[in-house]
Enzyme design. Structure first.
Site, PDB file in Angstrom:
ATOM      1  N   GLU A 323     -12.607  20.042   8.486  1.00  0.00           N
ATOM      2  CA  GLU A 323     -11.594  20.663   7.646  1.00  0.00           C
ATOM      3  C   GLU A 323     -10.463  19.673   7.349  1.00  0.00           C
ATOM      4  O   GLU A 323      -9.852  19.133   8.279  1.00  0.00           O
ATOM      5  CB  GLU A 323     -10.989  21.885   8.334  1.00  0.00           C
ATOM      6  N   CYS A 324     -10.180  19.457   6.083  1.00  0.00           N
ATOM      7  CA  CYS A 324      -9.011  18.699   5.644  1.00  0.00           C
ATOM      8  C   CYS A 324      -8.924  17.342   6.354  1.00  0.00           C
ATOM      9  O   CYS A 324      -9.674  16.432   6.045  1.00  0.00           O
ATOM     10  CB  CYS A 324      -7.745  19.528   5.851  1.00  0.00           C
ATOM     11  N   GLY A 325      -8.038  17.172   7.331  1.00  0.00           N
ATOM     12  CA  GLY A 325      -7.930  15.896   8.025  1.00  0.00           C
ATOM     13  C   GLY A 325      -9.228  15.476   8.673  1.00  0.00           C
ATOM     14  O   GLY A 325      -9.546  14.279   8.736  1.00  0.00           O
ATOM     15  N   MET A 328     -11.220  13.954   5.974  1.00  0.00           N
ATOM     16  CA  MET A 328     -10.662  12.657   5.599  1.00  0.00           C
ATOM     17  C   MET A 328     -11.171  11.550   6.520  1.00  0.00           C
ATOM     18  O   MET A 328     -11.452  10.434   6.079  1.00  0.00           O
ATOM     19  CB  MET A 328      -9.136  12.712   5.651  1.00  0.00           C
ATOM     20  N   SER A 414     -14.530  20.210   3.751  1.00  0.00           N
ATOM     21  CA  SER A 414     -13.680  20.713   2.686  1.00  0.00           C
ATOM     22  C   SER A 414     -12.211  20.546   3.071  1.00  0.00           C
ATOM     23  O   SER A 414     -11.886  20.424   4.259  1.00  0.00           O
ATOM     24  CB  SER A 414     -13.966  22.198   2.424  1.00  0.00           C
TER      25      SER A 414
END
EC number: 6.3.5.11
Length: 437
Positions: A323-325, A328, A414
């Site tokens: 998720e997110c970080g 990344m 995501s």
């Protein structure tokens, strides 16, 4: 006539006319003040948020959960309030943005559960006008306005003018302008472990909160209905071990998400990518939550053991939820705020770079075969990838297309942060191999 069981407890929803009025600082000061007066205090945060709850937990000494009529749902909100009421003398709920902002808003939550509102007003550039502001906040909804806490007050004379302007609304407390404030960065407040002498700062705020004990004593109790015991939850993750990244780069975790994974039967094992720890032996799935990987890009880039273990897990088909970080850190490269691009784990082809403005914000839901899984998004970075999205979330309440969800082998990634209790079956499917077949 048989009535439902209930608990009476003092509750305040701490709200304001907008963000930036000092809601978090005031709520933290009030929580710490009440704890030092011998009260058992529980604090909640209205709406999706990771950082404010960390600070409020430090101030109150108790876990801080989320209340949101859409993401969490009315029944789970009621259940959490009832549990807190059974354990506390006082419940504080920090609102989100302005009192009436959002769908649903903090005011909607107050009306749903009959909660009195405590308005925080930044009085630094006003005096009598504060009265007009607070009366407008009360009457627009309307909501029950229990009182006011005036923030950034210059003097006792200034406080007296604000109090007189409130007319029939009591001024509960004042907080002076602060020489040292809680530091912030692009996603909000700095996390508590990074703030030097945080407990001393919280104690100082509590000391400076000029508190009307008579007004507090007059605050009415709120009756919280005790909902029926929930049905026993299936345990499709029984016997499964989920490895969860948890350190300064990956700390954006809803406590309710961890509780839900345990309720579904999973054993949780934490590890630190920043410390270059490999995935725990025997893990059946991996959860990489959000956080601040951009602040630790160099260390993550040099964490060869962790990266190799992630690539091996992916090759072996272990379900990986990022998720997110977390997402990344699994791209090919991550550019930090200076623009330097650092190699990452490379499970999701593409490059991540930081943006000067918000790139995504707000409540969203993603469709699954088990129904919608609700959550939110909040990020300043951008992913450029050749991978076609497997699906997209939908923004609430507009229904407009939201964040992309990518599937690369056993990886689901995501910018969307899921709130697992909103759909236990969909959550379990994310962490089972059958979901990635």
């Amino acid at each position: 006539m048989v009535t439902a069981a209930h608990i009476d407890v003092q509750v305040l929803l701490v709200a304001a006319v907008s963000s930036g009025q000092g809601k978090t600082t005031v709520t933290a000061a009030l929580a710490r003040k009440l704890v030092r007066l011998g009260k058992r205090v529980r604090v909640f945060k209205c709406g999706p948020d990771f950082i404010d709850p960390m600070l409020l937990e430090r101030a109150s000494g108790a876990p801080v959960r989320s209340l949101d009529l859409w993401m969490v749902g009315p029944e789970q909100c009621r259940s959490q309030l009832a549990q807190a009421a059974a354990e506390a003398d006082v419940i504080l709920i920090e609102g989100v943005m302005g009192l009436y902002d959002g769908t649903p808003s903090s005011a909607d939550l107050a009306r749903e559960f009959g909660l009195p509102v405590m308005a925080v007003v930044d009085a630094s550039a006003m005096a009598q006008t504060a009265g007009a502001l607070v009366h407008g906040l009360r009457d627009y909804g309307p909501v029950e306005m229990a009182g006011v806490i005036a923030n950034r007050v210059a003097s006792s004379g200034h406080a007296a003018m604000v109090a007189a302007a409130m007319r029939d609304i009591p001024l509960f407390a004042t907080l002076p302008r602060q020489g040292a404030s809680l530091p912030e960065r692009h996603l909000g407040l700095v996390v508590p472990d990074e703030v030097r002498n945080l407990d001393a700062l919280l104690d100082q705020l509590a000391d400076q909160l000029v508190f009307d004990e008579a007004a507090w004593a007059s605050l009415r109790s709120t009756r919280i209905a005790i909902p029926p015991a929930p049905a026993e939850q299936p345990t499709p993750l029984a016997g499964k071990t989920i490895a969860i990244a948890r350190d300064a780069a990956f700390m954006f975790l809803y406590p309710a998400n961890l509780d839900m994974l345990r309720t579904l039967g999973a054993t949780l094992h934490y590890f630190s990518p920043l410390a270059d720890q490999p995935l725990p032996a025997g893990a059946d799935a991996v959860y990489l939550p959000g956080g601040y990987p951009e602040l630790h890009a160099e260390a993550l880039s040099l964490a060869g053991t962790w990266q190799a273990s992630m690539r091996a897990a992916h090759a072996a088909g272990l379900p990986i939820v990022a998720e997110c970080g977390g997402m990344m850190a699994l791209a090919d490269t991550l550019a930090d705020q200076s623009g330097t691009a650092w190699p990452m784990a490379g499970l999701l082809p593409g490059a991540v770079s930081m943006q000067p403005r918000l790139a995504g914000l707000g409540p969203q839901a993603i469709a699954t075969e088990h129904g919608p899984l609700r959550g939110h998004t909040f990020h300043y970075s951008k992913l450029e990838t050749s991978v076609e999205p497997a699906s997209h979330s939908v923004k609430n309440p507009s229904g407009v297309q939201g964040e992309a969800q990518y599937r690369v082998g056993s990886l689901t990634a995501s910018y969307f942060h899921a709130y697992f209790p909103s759909n236990p079956a969909a959550t379990a499917a994310l962490f089972l191999r059958s979901a990635t077949a």
